[in-house]
Design a protein around this motif. Structure first.
Motif, mmCIF file in Angstrom:
data_model
loop_
_atom_site.group_PDB
_atom_site.id
_atom_site.type_symbol
_atom_site.label_atom_id
_atom_site.label_comp_id
_atom_site.label_asym_id
_atom_site.label_seq_id
_atom_site.Cartn_x
_atom_site.Cartn_y
_atom_site.Cartn_z
ATOM 1 N N LEU A 161 0.827 -1.208 0.000
ATOM 2 C CA LEU A 161 0.000 0.000 0.000
ATOM 3 C C LEU A 161 0.863 1.261 0.000
ATOM 4 O O LEU A 161 0.513 2.270 -0.619
ATOM 5 C CB LEU A 161 -0.942 -0.011 1.205
ATOM 6 C CG LEU A 161 -2.075 -1.037 1.135
ATOM 7 C CD1 LEU A 161 -2.833 -1.097 2.454
ATOM 8 C CD2 LEU A 161 -3.036 -0.714 -0.009
ATOM 9 N N ALA A 162 2.010 1.194 0.690
ATOM 10 C CA ALA A 162 2.922 2.333 0.682
ATOM 11 C C ALA A 162 3.490 2.555 -0.724
ATOM 12 O O ALA A 162 3.681 3.705 -1.150
ATOM 13 C CB ALA A 162 4.056 2.104 1.679
ATOM 14 N N MET A 163 3.752 1.465 -1.445
ATOM 15 C CA MET A 163 4.260 1.591 -2.814
ATOM 16 C C MET A 163 3.205 2.222 -3.725
ATOM 17 O O MET A 163 3.521 3.017 -4.610
ATOM 18 C CB MET A 163 4.685 0.219 -3.341
ATOM 19 C CG MET A 163 5.878 -0.374 -2.610
ATOM 20 S SD MET A 163 6.323 -2.033 -3.159
ATOM 21 C CE MET A 163 7.126 -1.661 -4.724
ATOM 22 N N ALA A 198 3.697 -3.096 -10.112
ATOM 23 C CA ALA A 198 2.467 -2.649 -10.777
ATOM 24 C C ALA A 198 1.782 -1.546 -9.974
ATOM 25 O O ALA A 198 1.216 -0.605 -10.544
ATOM 26 C CB ALA A 198 1.522 -3.831 -10.965
ATOM 27 N N LEU A 199 1.829 -1.650 -8.652
ATOM 28 C CA LEU A 199 1.198 -0.631 -7.802
ATOM 29 C C LEU A 199 1.901 0.721 -7.936
ATOM 30 O O LEU A 199 1.247 1.765 -7.967
ATOM 31 C CB LEU A 199 1.204 -1.084 -6.341
ATOM 32 C CG LEU A 199 0.180 -2.168 -5.978
ATOM 33 C CD1 LEU A 199 0.483 -2.752 -4.613
ATOM 34 C CD2 LEU A 199 -1.241 -1.601 -6.004
ATOM 35 N N VAL A 200 3.223 0.715 -8.017
ATOM 36 C CA VAL A 200 3.951 1.977 -8.197
ATOM 37 C C VAL A 200 3.574 2.614 -9.527
ATOM 38 O O VAL A 200 3.273 3.818 -9.597
ATOM 39 C CB VAL A 200 5.473 1.745 -8.123
ATOM 40 C CG1 VAL A 200 6.218 3.023 -8.505
ATOM 41 C CG2 VAL A 200 5.880 1.311 -6.719
ATOM 42 N N LEU A 201 3.586 1.814 -10.586
ATOM 43 C CA LEU A 201 3.270 2.343 -11.918
ATOM 44 C C LEU A 201 1.802 2.763 -12.007
ATOM 45 O O LEU A 201 1.474 3.844 -12.515
ATOM 46 C CB LEU A 201 3.590 1.299 -12.987
ATOM 47 C CG LEU A 201 5.062 0.901 -13.108
ATOM 48 C CD1 LEU A 201 5.238 -0.233 -14.115
ATOM 49 C CD2 LEU A 201 5.914 2.101 -13.510
ATOM 50 N N GLY A 202 0.925 1.908 -11.501
ATOM 51 C CA GLY A 202 -0.501 2.224 -11.554
ATOM 52 C C GLY A 202 -0.875 3.372 -10.643
ATOM 53 O O GLY A 202 -1.767 4.170 -10.966
#
Length: 421
Positions: A265-267, A318-322
């Motif tokens: 979640l932090a990412m 994916a979370l960082v990019l998204g």
């Protein structure tokens, strides 16, 4: 260097440093109070179910009464409303702590105090976003900085959801959950008082009586209900992600699930912050409704990608990019609220955004929980993506109410800028 100059330009606006710094301090309670309240009630009742009820009462009371506070702020100014709630909210939290000493025997008092605390939470976010609109009004000559200012506000607001829970953890480690709740009360009191007494809030000027909101207020403004539908779509997605990511972590790493979920979640938040800072340096689009729809469409697609990630590492990337699409979408959303809503209803409009987002987030979390348990975690991500996709369609409709309201706002803006030049 151009980007740095834009953010320096925002920083140099009279009153801006106070809004950026004290505004975040005052809103740390958003990330602290719900968690600390949950822990306090669980400790004294030894039941998470009762703690969840207290937390739900707190959230629902705040969501229900927030637009009322916004309407009052539009009529008498944000400063008096902030000053009253800055004191009332901490008093309610102290009352909750006193009631909790009796444990389960004082459940009615605990729930009542939770409701009062939620209802009196200062409408800081609405007041600050309304202030940024005022500070970058075309008449001020700073309209070119509005996108950067709102991007900075949106991006910094992410700090609340990262630092707030960390502060609660620190208080619990050094003392207990009650100390964390008192800490939340103190930062809310201090930060809100500084903002309320600052030159920006005290410089507010009343609107003509005939322009005051009546009845449904901004809900009757063309394009605003449709924009709230988009806000709800985002809220559902964010609430669903808050459940889907921890569920994903539990499925892939049961031993360290909590730590993995926190990192993931932090990412996501980090990606949002990076995207927000970049977006703040971009020139505003001529067609904000279409841009909003495109950003929502990209965000919806990211949830589908999350659903097929094979490992926590892959999901983290994916979370960082998204996440880079989140703050830009929220920035455009906040800009559109300021463009569509009459200035005499701006505080109420922003409080409606908060109310709808909170309610939708709760619904999204509940829906994702059911899907994760019944059909699997990937479907919880798909559910989130579908909610944002529906919002994207509404925002991007060329003949929709949002597009029409935006076109009218663009005409008013061009006339205002022409007058000032």
């Amino acid at each position: 260097m151009t980007a740095l100059r834009q953010y320096l330009g925002v920083w140099r606006i009279p009153g801006a440093p106070m809004l950026l710094i004290a505004g975040i301090v005052g809103r740390l309670g958003i990330g602290m109070t719900p968690l600390a309240l949950l822990m306090v009630v669980e400790q004294v009742t030894d039941r998470y179910a009762l703690a969840a009820v207290a937390g739900g009462v707190y959230a629902l009371a705040g969501a229900a009464l927030s637009p009322v506070a916004g309407r009052i702020a539009d009529r008498v100014g944000p400063s008096p409303v902030l000053l009253v709630t800055a004191v009332a909210h901490p008093v309610a939290l102290v009352g909750l702590l006193l009631a909790s000493r009796a444990g389960s025997d004082a459940l009615v008092l605990i729930f009542t105090a939770s409701a009062v605390a939620g209802a009196t939470y200062p409408p800081l976010t609405a007041a600050i976003r309304g202030a940024w609109n005022d500070l970058t009004d075309p008449a001020s000559g700073r309209y070119a900085l509005r996108n950067t200012a709102l991007a900075a506000e949106t991006t910094l607001f992410e700090v609340v959801f990262v630092v707030g829970p960390l502060l609660v953890a620190a208080f619990v480690l050094l003392a207990d959950a009650a100390a964390a709740l008192l800490g939340a009360a103190v930062v809310t009191l201090v930060g809100t008082m500084i903002v309320a007494l600052g030159r920006v809030m005290r410089g507010w000027r009343p609107h003509p009586r005939e322009s005051h909101a009546k009845g449904l207020g901004p809900l009757r403004v063309s394009g605003f209900p449709a924009l709230l539908f988009c806000v709800a779509g985002l809220g559902i997605a964010f609430g669903a992600a808050g459940v889907a990511v921890p569920a994903y972590a539990s499925a892939h790493d049961p031993v360290d699930a909590e730590s993995v979920a926190g990192v993931l979640l932090a990412m996501w938040g980090t990606g949002s912050a990076i995207g927000g800072l970049w977006f703040g340096t971009r020139k505003p689009a001529r067609n904000a409704a279409r841009q909003f729809g495109q950003l929502l469409g990209l965000l919806a697609a990211t949830f589908v990608v999350f659903a097929v990630m094979p490992s926590p590492i892959a999901l983290g990337v994916a979370l960082v990019l998204g996440g880079a699409t989140i703050a830009p979408a929220l920035t455009v959303e906040n800009t559109m609220v300021g463009r569509i809503s009459p200035v005499s209803m701006l505080n109420e409009s922003y409080t409606w955004v908060v109310t709808v987002a909170v309610g939708a987030s709760a619904a999204g979390g509940a829906g994702a929980g059911v899907l994760a348990d019944q059909v699997g975690v990937p479907w919880a991500f798909v559910f989130a993506g579908a909610a944002v996709a529906a919002a994207a369609v509404v925002a991007a409709l060329p003949t929709g109410s949002i597009a029409r309201a935006e076109a009218q706002a663009e005409v008013r803006l061009e006339q205002a800028l022409a007058t000032e030049s």
